[in-house]
Design an enzyme around this catalytic site. Structure first.
Site, short mmCIF file in Angstrom:
data_model
loop_
_atom_site.label_atom_id
_atom_site.label_comp_id
_atom_site.label_asym_id
_atom_site.label_seq_id
_atom_site.Cartn_x
_atom_site.Cartn_y
_atom_site.Cartn_z
N PRO A 20 31.43 67.01 77.52
CA PRO A 20 30.46 67.57 78.47
C PRO A 20 29.05 67.08 78.17
O PRO A 20 28.61 67.11 77.02
CB PRO A 20 30.59 69.08 78.25
CG PRO A 20 31.04 69.21 76.82
CD PRO A 20 31.90 68.02 76.55
N GLN A 76 33.38 74.58 80.47
CA GLN A 76 32.56 74.96 79.31
C GLN A 76 31.52 76.00 79.70
O GLN A 76 30.69 75.77 80.57
CB GLN A 76 31.87 73.75 78.68
CG GLN A 76 31.23 74.11 77.35
CD GLN A 76 30.50 72.98 76.67
OE1 GLN A 76 29.45 72.55 77.14
NE2 GLN A 76 31.05 72.49 75.56
N CYS A 109 25.09 72.96 71.56
CA CYS A 109 23.92 72.42 72.26
C CYS A 109 22.67 72.60 71.41
O CYS A 109 22.35 73.72 70.99
CB CYS A 109 23.74 73.12 73.61
SG CYS A 109 22.29 72.50 74.52
N LYS A 148 33.19 74.24 70.93
CA LYS A 148 32.60 72.97 70.49
C LYS A 148 31.34 73.30 69.70
O LYS A 148 30.49 74.05 70.16
CB LYS A 148 32.27 72.09 71.69
CG LYS A 148 31.71 70.71 71.32
CD LYS A 148 31.55 69.83 72.56
CE LYS A 148 31.12 68.42 72.17
NZ LYS A 148 29.73 68.36 71.67
N GLY A 210 31.23 62.21 68.12
CA GLY A 210 30.04 61.65 67.50
C GLY A 210 30.19 60.18 67.18
O GLY A 210 31.08 59.78 66.41
N ASP A 211 29.35 59.34 67.77
CA ASP A 211 29.29 57.90 67.49
C ASP A 211 30.56 57.15 67.87
O ASP A 211 30.99 56.23 67.17
CB ASP A 211 28.96 57.64 66.02
CG ASP A 211 27.54 58.01 65.66
OD1 ASP A 211 26.73 58.23 66.59
OD2 ASP A 211 27.21 58.10 64.45
N ARG A 234 28.27 60.02 75.00
CA ARG A 234 27.28 58.98 75.32
C ARG A 234 27.91 57.60 75.43
O ARG A 234 27.42 56.74 76.17
CB ARG A 234 26.17 58.99 74.27
CG ARG A 234 25.27 60.22 74.33
CD ARG A 234 24.17 60.15 73.27
NE ARG A 234 24.74 60.16 71.93
CZ ARG A 234 24.17 59.60 70.86
NH1 ARG A 234 23.01 58.99 70.99
NH2 ARG A 234 24.75 59.66 69.67
#
Length: 332
Positions: A20, A76, A109, A148, A210-211, A234
């Site tokens: 999300p 979410q 967040c 999350k 992540g990454d 991302r």
């Protein structure tokens, strides 16, 4: 009450999921990612308090609009009041039924306006409240409840393992862990070791985040951490092809080439048309960032982004994409 889904096979079959992202993962983009191989999609985070006080708001309806081919989808929610979270989760499940795969609670967040209200990653500093939210929601709904969260608030408050165990005990059916602290936001490197530690510490499925920017990253995360599924956020911006590339590499050991320049422009145009059809003419302004991601590192991208950012209508944006495509075609 329908039986709760077992999320172990669901997540292992999903394998790579679209995470999300507020202001990014609207239904049209989720539909594209699903078509490209995302095994599961999440809505943008939805405020339980907003739903409580203004359930008919246009913004809430947009956030809870699902693409026909993406269901069941993970919804979410975010908030800090267990009873309100439970009430709104129950109403969502009642309204959308089988379209909802599970309810996910946002506890990661890092944005200031969220954490200042005790929501998002602020809950990692209040384990009892976080667990109470999971317990209240999981008691109220007939679908699995997940959460999350991050490595912790800071390096000195890196409590992901203990936090995960508390949420599992409270009834969480799966957990997604982003390997950065709140203080990092999205800077530095994600700590995959903490994701592996969470996986070792709990018995429920774990999603790593992540990454993950390439198919190789997705495969490496699976190998290094042992997670049940990999979340790509991302890394999917302007690159929804990452899902099919990751699936091919993980499932078949096959390396799939990335899209060509024209294919990237064509998908940007398709995305723009779908977003305006979904959200109206003014949505073309939200498409600007997506276009910038689609054309990243392409010839003339900097100048093209400048033109896009000054576009005054959807028609002008589409004309710019057509002109850029024609120019790129001559270079190819």
């Amino acid at each position: 009450m329908r039986p709760r889904r077992d999320l172990v096979p669901v997540l292992r079959e999903a394998l790579v999921v679209l995470g999300p992202m507020a202001g990014v993962t609207e239904a049209p983009f989720r539909a594209i990612c699903k078509r490209m191989g995302a095994g599961l999609t999440y809505t943008e985070m939805v405020s339980a308090k907003g739903l409580h006080y203004n359930p008919q708001a246009a913004a809430a309806r947009a956030l809870l609009s699902f693409a026909p081919d993406e269901t069941p989808v993970a919804v979410q929610l975010f908030g800090s009041e267990p009873e309100m979270m439970a009430e709104q989760a129950a109403r969502l499940v009642e309204r959308y039924g089988e379209a909802i795969a599970f309810i996910d609670i946002n506890m990661g967040c890092p944005v200031g306006k969220v954490v200042r209200k005790g929501e998002g990653c602020a809950l990692m500093r209040d384990v009892h409240r976080a667990a109470a939210i999971v317990k209240a929601v999981s008691t109220a709904v007939p679908v699995p409840v997940t959460a999350k969260f991050r490595k912790g608030w800071s390096e000195s408050e890196a409590n992901a393992v203990e936090f995960a165990q508390a949420l599992e005990e409270a009834g969480a059916a799966a957990l997604a862990v982003h390997g950065r602290t709140r203080e990092q936001f999205y800077s530095g490197r994600a700590d995959w070791d903490v994701i592996a530690a969470v996986k070792q510490a709990v018995g429920v499925p774990v999603i790593g985040s992540g990454d993950v920017f390439t198919a190789d990253d997705a495969l490496e995360m699976l190998d290094r951490t042992g997670v049940d599924a990999v979340m790509i956020a991302r890394g999917a911006q302007g690159n929804p092809w990452i899902f099919s590339q990751a699936r091919a590499l993980i499932e078949r050991g096959e390396r799939v080439c990335g899209p060509g320049w024209l294919e990237r422009i064509d998908l940007a145009a398709e995305h723009a048309e779908a977003l305006v059809a979904f959200a109206g003419e003014r949505a073309f302004t939200r498409m600007r960032k997506h276009v910038a991601w689609y054309v990243r590192e392409m010839p003339g991208a900097a100048r093209f982004r400048e033109l896009v950012n000054h576009a005054r209508s959807h028609a002008e944006l589409m004309a710019l994409l057509a002109e850029y495509r024609e120019w790129i075609a001559r270079l190819a």
